[in-house]
Design a protein around this motif. Sequence first.
Motif, PDB file in Angstrom:
ATOM      1  N   PRO A 349    -112.159  21.190 -37.623  1.00  0.00           N
ATOM      2  CA  PRO A 349    -110.700  21.087 -37.494  1.00  0.00           C
ATOM      3  C   PRO A 349    -110.113  22.161 -36.587  1.00  0.00           C
ATOM      4  CG  PRO A 349    -111.346  20.753 -39.771  1.00  0.00           C
ATOM      5  CD  PRO A 349    -112.582  21.218 -39.040  1.00  0.00           C
ATOM      6  N   HIS A 350    -110.605  23.393 -36.703  1.00  0.00           N
ATOM      7  CA  HIS A 350    -110.135  24.482 -35.845  1.00  0.00           C
ATOM      8  C   HIS A 350    -110.450  24.159 -34.386  1.00  0.00           C
ATOM      9  CE1 HIS A 350    -110.207  29.145 -35.082  1.00  0.00           C
ATOM     10  NE2 HIS A 350    -109.202  28.540 -34.466  1.00  0.00           N
ATOM     11  N   ARG A 351    -111.683  23.719 -34.135  1.00  0.00           N
ATOM     12  CA  ARG A 351    -112.116  23.383 -32.778  1.00  0.00           C
ATOM     13  C   ARG A 351    -111.239  22.268 -32.188  1.00  0.00           C
ATOM     14  NH1 ARG A 351    -116.956  22.704 -34.047  1.00  0.00           N
ATOM     15  NH2 ARG A 351    -117.618  24.790 -33.413  1.00  0.00           N
ATOM     16  N   LEU A 352    -110.992  21.236 -32.971  1.00  0.00           N
ATOM     17  CA  LEU A 352    -110.191  20.109 -32.495  1.00  0.00           C
ATOM     18  C   LEU A 352    -108.764  20.543 -32.177  1.00  0.00           C
ATOM     19  CD1 LEU A 352    -111.375  17.343 -34.977  1.00  0.00           C
ATOM     20  CD2 LEU A 352    -111.766  17.360 -32.517  1.00  0.00           C
ATOM     21  N   ALA A 353    -108.200  21.375 -33.034  1.00  0.00           N
ATOM     22  CA  ALA A 353    -106.823  21.802 -32.823  1.00  0.00           C
ATOM     23  C   ALA A 353    -106.674  22.599 -31.533  1.00  0.00           C
ATOM     24  CB  ALA A 353    -106.335  22.630 -34.014  1.00  0.00           C
ATOM     25  N   VAL A 354    -107.622  23.496 -31.263  1.00  0.00           N
ATOM     26  CA  VAL A 354    -107.524  24.302 -30.046  1.00  0.00           C
ATOM     27  C   VAL A 354    -107.842  23.448 -28.820  1.00  0.00           C
ATOM     28  CG1 VAL A 354    -108.177  26.457 -28.931  1.00  0.00           C
ATOM     29  CG2 VAL A 354    -108.213  26.315 -31.419  1.00  0.00           C
ATOM     30  N   GLN A 355    -108.808  22.518 -28.954  1.00  0.00           N
ATOM     31  CA  GLN A 355    -109.098  21.611 -27.850  1.00  0.00           C
ATOM     32  C   GLN A 355    -107.877  20.775 -27.501  1.00  0.00           C
ATOM     33  OE1 GLN A 355    -111.535  20.734 -25.739  1.00  0.00           O
ATOM     34  NE2 GLN A 355    -113.071  22.224 -26.357  1.00  0.00           N
ATOM     35  N   ALA A 356    -107.222  20.218 -28.503  1.00  0.00           N
ATOM     36  CA  ALA A 356    -106.029  19.414 -28.251  1.00  0.00           C
ATOM     37  C   ALA A 356    -104.946  20.244 -27.581  1.00  0.00           C
ATOM     38  CB  ALA A 356    -105.512  18.826 -29.562  1.00  0.00           C
ATOM     39  N   THR A 357    -104.802  21.478 -28.025  1.00  0.00           N
ATOM     40  CA  THR A 357    -103.814  22.368 -27.418  1.00  0.00           C
ATOM     41  C   THR A 357    -104.173  22.648 -25.967  1.00  0.00           C
ATOM     42  OG1 THR A 357    -103.374  23.384 -29.572  1.00  0.00           O
ATOM     43  CG2 THR A 357    -102.697  24.617 -27.624  1.00  0.00           C
ATOM     44  N   GLY A 358    -105.466  22.833 -25.677  1.00  0.00           N
ATOM     45  CA  GLY A 358    -105.898  23.047 -24.302  1.00  0.00           C
ATOM     46  C   GLY A 358    -105.623  21.846 -23.418  1.00  0.00           C
ATOM     47  N   MET A 359    -105.838  20.645 -23.927  1.00  0.00           N
ATOM     48  CA  MET A 359    -105.577  19.438 -23.150  1.00  0.00           C
ATOM     49  C   MET A 359    -104.082  19.286 -22.873  1.00  0.00           C
ATOM     50  SD  MET A 359    -108.353  16.916 -25.015  1.00  0.00           S
ATOM     51  CE  MET A 359    -108.360  15.582 -23.794  1.00  0.00           C
ATOM     52  N   ASP A 428     -90.225  25.364 -36.497  1.00  0.00           N
ATOM     53  CA  ASP A 428     -91.557  24.799 -36.269  1.00  0.00           C
ATOM     54  C   ASP A 428     -92.101  25.129 -34.882  1.00  0.00           C
ATOM     55  OD1 ASP A 428     -91.828  23.510 -38.758  1.00  0.00           O
ATOM     56  OD2 ASP A 428     -90.595  21.838 -38.078  1.00  0.00           O
ATOM     57  N   VAL A 429     -91.254  25.542 -33.967  1.00  0.00           N
ATOM     58  CA  VAL A 429     -91.682  25.788 -32.593  1.00  0.00           C
ATOM     59  C   VAL A 429     -92.876  26.739 -32.514  1.00  0.00           C
ATOM     60  CG1 VAL A 429     -90.985  26.787 -30.383  1.00  0.00           C
ATOM     61  CG2 VAL A 429     -89.461  25.209 -31.571  1.00  0.00           C
ATOM     62  N   PRO A 430     -92.896  27.836 -33.279  1.00  0.00           N
ATOM     63  CA  PRO A 430     -94.064  28.739 -33.178  1.00  0.00           C
ATOM     64  C   PRO A 430     -95.355  28.160 -33.759  1.00  0.00           C
ATOM     65  CG  PRO A 430     -92.151  29.839 -34.145  1.00  0.00           C
ATOM     66  CD  PRO A 430     -91.878  28.380 -34.188  1.00  0.00           C
ATOM     67  N   ASN A 431     -95.234  27.096 -34.558  1.00  0.00           N
ATOM     68  CA  ASN A 431     -96.381  26.611 -35.320  1.00  0.00           C
ATOM     69  C   ASN A 431     -97.042  25.354 -34.753  1.00  0.00           C
ATOM     70  OD1 ASN A 431     -95.867  28.641 -37.212  1.00  0.00           O
ATOM     71  ND2 ASN A 431     -94.487  27.317 -38.384  1.00  0.00           N
ATOM     72  N   VAL A 432     -96.382  24.673 -33.833  1.00  0.00           N
ATOM     73  CA  VAL A 432     -96.926  23.408 -33.350  1.00  0.00           C
ATOM     74  C   VAL A 432     -96.948  23.371 -31.830  1.00  0.00           C
ATOM     75  CG1 VAL A 432     -96.169  22.141 -35.393  1.00  0.00           C
ATOM     76  CG2 VAL A 432     -94.693  22.214 -33.362  1.00  0.00           C
ATOM     77  N   ARG A 433     -97.850  22.553 -31.295  1.00  0.00           N
ATOM     78  CA  ARG A 433     -97.858  22.193 -29.872  1.00  0.00           C
ATOM     79  C   ARG A 433     -97.664  20.684 -29.807  1.00  0.00           C
ATOM     80  NH1 ARG A 433     -99.540  26.204 -26.068  1.00  0.00           N
ATOM     81  NH2 ARG A 433     -99.090  28.190 -27.099  1.00  0.00           N
ATOM     82  N   VAL A 434     -96.859  20.231 -28.832  1.00  0.00           N
ATOM     83  CA  VAL A 434     -96.449  18.828 -28.796  1.00  0.00           C
ATOM     84  C   VAL A 434     -96.567  18.287 -27.389  1.00  0.00           C
ATOM     85  CG1 VAL A 434     -94.561  17.207 -29.215  1.00  0.00           C
ATOM     86  CG2 VAL A 434     -94.837  19.192 -30.720  1.00  0.00           C
ATOM     87  N   VAL A 444     -99.898  19.185 -32.855  1.00  0.00           N
ATOM     88  CA  VAL A 444    -101.007  20.022 -33.312  1.00  0.00           C
ATOM     89  C   VAL A 444    -100.456  21.149 -34.169  1.00  0.00           C
ATOM     90  CG1 VAL A 444    -102.951  21.468 -32.628  1.00  0.00           C
ATOM     91  CG2 VAL A 444    -102.287  19.523 -31.188  1.00  0.00           C
ATOM     92  N   ASN A 445    -100.982  21.292 -35.371  1.00  0.00           N
ATOM     93  CA  ASN A 445    -100.659  22.425 -36.227  1.00  0.00           C
ATOM     94  C   ASN A 445    -101.556  23.585 -35.834  1.00  0.00           C
ATOM     95  OD1 ASN A 445    -100.095  24.263 -38.228  1.00  0.00           O
ATOM     96  ND2 ASN A 445    -100.981  23.062 -39.905  1.00  0.00           N
ATOM     97  N   THR A 446    -100.995  24.653 -35.315  1.00  0.00           N
ATOM     98  CA  THR A 446    -101.784  25.797 -34.866  1.00  0.00           C
ATOM     99  C   THR A 446    -102.042  26.814 -35.979  1.00  0.00           C
ATOM    100  OG1 THR A 446     -99.851  27.097 -34.169  1.00  0.00           O
ATOM    101  CG2 THR A 446    -100.775  25.546 -32.561  1.00  0.00           C
ATOM    102  N   ARG A 459     -89.843  14.156 -40.340  1.00  0.00           N
ATOM    103  CA  ARG A 459     -90.315  15.274 -41.149  1.00  0.00           C
ATOM    104  C   ARG A 459     -91.605  14.848 -41.857  1.00  0.00           C
ATOM    105  NH1 ARG A 459     -89.978  20.611 -41.559  1.00  0.00           N
ATOM    106  NH2 ARG A 459     -87.676  20.499 -41.249  1.00  0.00           N
ATOM    107  N   PHE A 460     -92.652  15.677 -41.766  1.00  0.00           N
ATOM    108  CA  PHE A 460     -93.931  15.347 -42.377  1.00  0.00           C
ATOM    109  C   PHE A 460     -94.717  16.626 -42.614  1.00  0.00           C
ATOM    110  CE2 PHE A 460     -93.911  14.747 -37.806  1.00  0.00           C
ATOM    111  CZ  PHE A 460     -94.925  15.580 -37.367  1.00  0.00           C
ATOM    112  N   ASP A 461     -95.638  16.553 -43.571  1.00  0.00           N
ATOM    113  CA  ASP A 461     -96.529  17.676 -43.848  1.00  0.00           C
ATOM    114  C   ASP A 461     -97.754  17.570 -42.945  1.00  0.00           C
ATOM    115  OD1 ASP A 461     -94.863  18.661 -45.816  1.00  0.00           O
ATOM    116  OD2 ASP A 461     -95.929  17.611 -47.447  1.00  0.00           O
ATOM    117  N   MET A 462     -98.276  18.730 -42.557  1.00  0.00           N
ATOM    118  CA  MET A 462     -99.502  18.783 -41.762  1.00  0.00           C
ATOM    119  C   MET A 462    -100.473  19.751 -42.419  1.00  0.00           C
ATOM    120  SD  MET A 462     -98.209  18.813 -37.782  1.00  0.00           S
ATOM    121  CE  MET A 462     -99.843  18.291 -37.192  1.00  0.00           C
ATOM    122  N   GLY A 463    -101.721  19.316 -42.549  1.00  0.00           N
ATOM    123  CA  GLY A 463    -102.737  20.173 -43.110  1.00  0.00           C
ATOM    124  C   GLY A 463    -103.145  21.261 -42.141  1.00  0.00           C
ATOM    125  N   PRO A 464    -103.950  22.234 -42.591  1.00  0.00           N
ATOM    126  CA  PRO A 464    -104.400  23.310 -41.704  1.00  0.00           C
ATOM    127  C   PRO A 464    -105.089  22.758 -40.457  1.00  0.00           C
ATOM    128  CG  PRO A 464    -104.966  23.792 -43.988  1.00  0.00           C
ATOM    129  CD  PRO A 464    -104.484  22.382 -43.963  1.00  0.00           C
TER     130      PRO A 464
END
Length: 472
Positions: A349-359, A428-434, A444-446, A459-464
């Motif tokens: 999950p960590h890898r996917l989140a950072v990869q998505a942010t990179g893309m 939410d701006v500091p916590n997500v990439r869109v 992406v929940n960072t 409005r929705f919940d996002m897991g780690p």
Amino acid sequence: MGRHGWDSDTRRWRLTALLGVGAAALALVVTLFGTLTGGPSTAGTTRDGATVHGTPASPGGTPEPYVGWGFTHTQYSADEGAGAATRSVQQLLGHGGGLAQNQHIMGWGADNPEPVKGHYDFGALDRRIDFMRASGGTPVITLCCSPDWMKGGRAGVDHTDWSKAALETAPTPDHYQDFADLAATVARRYPDVKHFIVWNEFKGFWNDARSRWDYEGYTRLYNLVYRALKKVDKDIMVGGPYLVMDSVDPRDANASTALKGPWGAMDQRVLDAFSYWNAHKAGADFTVVDGSSYTRDDDLLPDEFAATDKLTAVGQWLRRQTHDVPLWWAEYYVEPGDGNGDRTGWTEPHRLAVQATGMIAMVRGGAGSGFYWNPEDSSGSGCAGCLWTPTDSSGGGRALPMYDLVSRFAKAFPPGTRYENVPVAADDVPNVRVLASDRTVLVVNTQNRTISAQVDGKRFDMGPYEVRWLDR
């Protein structure tokens, strides 16, 4: 540059020309003649390398200078293995029109294409191209690396040096034209391949004496290849320079004072090399580079998510220099490797989140195409960051989470996508990439914790470290 984890086990000779008793007898005669005369062995090779291989895919009109998002085949891929597993991957890739697929002509699953001048061995490359055709992907060929006789080594099918140092040696200047001729042969053999990248990461073009890249040498090679490919087919799309966009600590002696940010500073020597190529190239249908979000010392500044802003800054700089020539990332890395070049330190999950942010960061920098470097294993059950499970058994070839990310990204954000800004709650701006189009929003929940996010009026919940796709 040490990123690819080159493994000498990739040397897997395939004497595909030895079909039938007559062909085997002919090869034996050639080998014996070579031995008696002291010439290099040409066993298993063919003189008609430019003959069209197989059944080329039907042309889809004039090619465009972009191919979208896809992946690069590496040492192990789905062209070999259990039939059920390889078919499973073909079906995966075929869904939604297929993914762009990149393959090198020597190394990373391909054998020495021309072990003796004028004698070709395209067996392994043929199989990779066949796999691309069967899976419906847009094929891309990276013109690297070069046969031994072009770089000071010995000719002959049994003399290829597969060490990393040898593979990453560039052709000598007196063989630049020979390499361009090989590129033209490859283009004629696979007429449905319309996109070619010239060389890889400036391998072998470092000038120790001057402590900088030999950009004059690379540009000379590039121009010869460019002209050779355009002579084969004027519609072929050609790009370079495939430089590694290295960044360093801002205090480094080679740090750029013009291109820097919280993520570090670009190595000025890389920018100088790009600028020379850009000014002296014979032409380019697209610009292609690679790089990582972290510095050359593997520092993620200020953290793994914010470090991806480097990919945006570099992309914007490149687009300014080229006056908006289409931009590709041949490779992109957001997770530092260990001493062996393996990237296994993060959870998936960590890898996917950072990869998505990179893309997302590459798109914001103006990129329209990018290739995920697929770290496939030959066997086993664990494969960190791989697109699918190894194909060595009939139960292999199953999609992994990284495949879902890359394939959905390619489908949701194809070349030509018009991106839109969507509202994100201030807290939410500091916590997500869109990233958003008129049809899809990628969020992406960072954070390594559950959050409640409000994006695009929802409005929705996002897991780690969750990666969420929203329909609009």
